[in-house]
Design an enzyme around this catalytic site. Structure first.
Site, mmCIF file in Angstrom:
data_model
loop_
_atom_site.group_PDB
_atom_site.id
_atom_site.type_symbol
_atom_site.label_atom_id
_atom_site.label_comp_id
_atom_site.label_asym_id
_atom_site.label_seq_id
_atom_site.Cartn_x
_atom_site.Cartn_y
_atom_site.Cartn_z
ATOM 1 N N HIS A 115 16.296 60.044 33.998
ATOM 2 C CA HIS A 115 16.749 58.686 34.330
ATOM 3 C C HIS A 115 17.936 58.297 33.429
ATOM 4 O O HIS A 115 18.907 57.701 33.873
ATOM 5 C CB HIS A 115 15.574 57.717 34.137
ATOM 6 C CG HIS A 115 15.712 56.397 34.828
ATOM 7 N ND1 HIS A 115 14.829 55.370 34.611
ATOM 8 C CD2 HIS A 115 16.607 55.920 35.721
ATOM 9 C CE1 HIS A 115 15.185 54.329 35.346
ATOM 10 N NE2 HIS A 115 16.263 54.636 36.028
ATOM 11 N N GLU A 132 7.932 62.537 29.992
ATOM 12 C CA GLU A 132 9.080 62.159 29.156
ATOM 13 C C GLU A 132 10.374 62.761 29.704
ATOM 14 O O GLU A 132 11.432 62.146 29.638
ATOM 15 C CB GLU A 132 8.861 62.588 27.700
ATOM 16 C CG GLU A 132 7.662 61.922 27.020
ATOM 17 C CD GLU A 132 7.632 60.409 27.152
ATOM 18 O OE1 GLU A 132 8.701 59.783 27.254
ATOM 19 O OE2 GLU A 132 6.509 59.843 27.183
HETATM 20 ZN ZN LIG Z 1 6.717 56.443 30.152
#
Ligand SMILES: [Zn+2]
Length: 680
Positions: free
Chosen positions: A474, A468
């Protein structure tokens, strides 16, 4: 007092003032947000100038700021902190949003303007403007904007029908799961470990029966039973019932499989594609069915002998231990567990003291610091939705502000299960003078601390945090102009690369040294223990891979071309024939009738993406292994070519910039021990 969802936040960094927001604020805020967006759309349509990128596409991109804030906040709390009253609100809010979206996409005048800009695409110079235009245009076309009035009507009917069939499919699988009960007496508990017996006792007690034990149709209940029960007759009973769910009987899904695949095919054809997979693949890294089959076939060739070998080993053990001359489906999990114990006996619980959750979290931060130079500064002045939540300001190497990270690690009754990343505010343009930084939340449901002990995690939980956290990076490191293209808004089969790649650091000694310290003695996780974990992870990897391929081939059979399916069982048998290592011995066995991923979830023609993402992350991580897992240059390239890029380019282009070539499957095969057959 004004509705806090409707005024600009005065809280630090413009964070959401959670303490001031009340349940009754949401519906009015979302109504106002929709009204504001509709007015903005009307202004675009009424604009006297001929359509341009700025007066049409950009104006549309910026039209729903209030609505985005209100709905992001709502759905965030819906998952993380909501009671029944709050959840009931979604019955009001979801249809409001669906209707607004529908009206937008089917607005002819609006689409005409977008289409004109699209046809004059060559006038645009900026790469990101062009990409936003293409993505926006595709969003409209995908939702039927370019169809004739009659076809629009047909599309609406199909969508309406699908929207009732899919939930019905799920409901049947859930009801069938709930329906199954196996009641046990003391002699039936043979072989079961205490934890499994306790859980069965508790399940029975919940149904009001004190001196009995209960195995249910839910995976966490029947799966350990199949692994440990020494009673072959009972294992058969459970296996037959759980493998033939929804194939006939009260909760039959056969008709739904046929109807759903048929309607999806019709939907794709209406939009100009020859089948549903081709329609989906417009916005997938895989691009063509051929590429999916190449991946599946390639993996098949690599894993099939390993899988056969796994089966042979299990059959031999069954014969040796219990004189079983023909192994059956209901024996496999049982003897597989025995084989695993023979090969890699270690107690998973012995790892936990090395994984105190605070240490793991700071370990993830330390890894991000070594890779990308990031710093995480704890903030005490930001409001959150629960006292358990920690907030960090994320700073770049040169101390510029990157974004805000919320961390919410432990379960509670107001939170849904699982683990996920969620942007409370995406990175990107709010108005032409303001490109904002993101606010991202990381949510898990990890082992809770108790009065005597801190939160000590399993190895899988540590991987979950890193996974996560990878999604969070990201979102956080995104550096785009437009929100529609920023962060995790990438193609479906690319989005798990940044998350899955992070799990690899958990298996590296140099990374574990940073944080896997015994919570009492401070000792670093012993090397031998790490080796055992790594080896045991590859136990039956050929079989596991083959199982995923079974699902992948079956999904493609249903959605890769049009089928006139008469008999679902027969159709399925043909589709997965080559992945079956033994004759079918289970009456009524069916995967399709309970394959909710593809018939009720978003995975139709998309199941392959699990394996696709693994190929990418293993291949990408191999570059880190080659150049050093904390190599700054490699990390910089990953950040600049992948993490910061969002959906600016086709993912294959982004990937090639990082890796210097197309992805190869070998790194995954090597990691899973599938390169040669191991006959030992
Ligand atoms: Zn994922």
């Amino acid at each position: 007092m004004k509705n806090p969802l409707l005024v600009p936040s005065k809280a630090p960094h413009g964070t959401i003032p959670f303490h001031e927001i009340k349940t009754e604020h949401f519906v009015p805020a979302i109504s106002s947000g929709i009204e504001e967006a509709e007015n903005a759309l009307q202004r675009i349509i009424d604009c006297k100038e001929s359509p341009t990128f700025d007066n049409t596409v950009l104006a549309l991109e910026l039209s729903s700021r209030t609505l985005d804030t209100a709905s992001n906040t709502f759905y965030h709390l819906f998952g993380s902190e909501s009671d029944k009253d709050f959840k009931d609100l979604s019955d009001k809010i979801s249809p409001m949003l669906a209707e607004f979206e529908n009206n937008t996409y089917l607005n002819e005048k609006l689409f005409k303007r977008i289409e004109l800009v699209f046809h004059n695409k060559d006038l645009l110079k900026d790469e990101e403007d062009i990409r936003l235009l293409e993505v926006t245009y595709n969003d409209f076309v995908k939702n039927g904007a370019a169809l004739s009035a009659t076809d629009k009507e047909k599309l609406r009917d199909i969508d309406k029908e699908l929207s009732t069939l899919s939930p019905q499919f799920s409901k049947n699988t859930l009801n069938a799961t709930n329906d199954f009960e196996l009641w046990l007496d003391e002699p039936d508990l043979d072989g079961l470990p205490d934890t499994v017996i306790d859980a069965a006792k508790m399940a029975a007690k919940e149904k009001g029966r004190e001196n009995k034990w209960l195995v249910t149709g839910h995976f966490p209940s029947f799966s350990p039973f199949m692994q440990y029960s020494a009673r072959r007759d009972l294992r058969k009973k459970v296996h037959v019932a759980t493998s033939s769910k929804c194939n006939g009987g009260k909760y039959d899904n056969n008709m739904y499989c046929k109807k759903i695949s048929d309607l999806k095919h019709k939907r794709a054809q209406l939009l100009g594609f020859s089948n549903y997979a081709d329609y989906i693949l417009q916005e997938r890294m895989a691009e063509k069915q051929e590429n999916i089959y190449n991946l599946l076939d390639n993996l098949y060739d690599s894993c099939i002998d390993h899988a056969k070998n796994d089966l042979k080993q299990i059959a031999e053990l069954a014969e040796k231990l219990d004189g079983i001359d023909e192994i059956k489906s209901w024996d496999i999990a049982y003897y597989s567990e025995k084989l695993k114990k023979d090969l890699y006996d270690y107690d998973e619980n012995s790892l936990k003291p090395y994984f105190k959750s605070e240490n793991v979290m700071s370990g993830a931060f330390e890894v991000a610091k070594r890779l990308y130079g990031l710093n995480f500064k704890k903030l005490d002045n930001v409001q959150t939705w629960h006292d358990d939540v920690n907030v960090y300001e994320v700073l770049d190497e040169d101390h510029t502000h990157i974004g805000i990270l919320y961390e919410d690690l432990f379960p509670r009754s107001t939170k849904r299960g699982g683990a996920w990343m969620n942007p409370l505010r995406s990175q990107g343009m709010v108005n032409p003078n303001d490109i904002c930084r993101p606010h991202i939340s990381l949510t898990c449901n990890l082992t809770k601390p108790t009065e005597e002990k801190p939160s000590l995690l399993t190895y899988r939980e540590v991987e979950t945090i890193f996974h996560e956290f990878g999604h969070c990076l990201h979102g956080l490191l995104s550096d785009r102009k437009y929100k529609r293209l920023s962060g995790t808004s990438v193609f479906w089969d690319f989005v798990e690369l940044p998350s899955q790649i992070m799990e690899n650091w958990v298996g590296e000694e140099d990374a574990l040294e940073l944080f896997a310290h015994h919570y009492e003695t401070g000792e670093v996780l012993p090397k031998e223990l790490l080796q055992k974990i790594k080896k045991s992870k590859n136990f039956r990897s050929g079989t596991n891979c083959l199982r995923q391929l079974t699902f992948g081939y079956l999904d493609m059979a249903w959605f890769g071309h049009h089928n006139d399916v008469d008999n679902v069982e027969e159709f399925e048998r043909k589709a997965i024939e080559k992945t079956m290592l033994r004759e079918q011995d289970t009456p009524g066995a069916s995967i399709s009738t309970m394959f909710a991923h593809i018939f009720a979830g978003g995975y139709s023609a998309g199941y392959y993406s699990y394996k696709w993402a693994e190929v990418l992350e293993a291949d990408a991580f191999e570059k880190f292994q080659e150049e050093g897992i904390f190599n700054k240059e490699t990390a910089k390239s990953f950040r600049n070519n992948i993490l910061s890029q969002g959906n600016i380019k086709h993912p294959l282009e982004l990937y090639k910039h990082f890796r210097g070539r197309k992805p190869k499957v070998e790194a995954l095969l090597k990691r899973e021990g599938l390169l040669q057959v191991n006959n030992s």
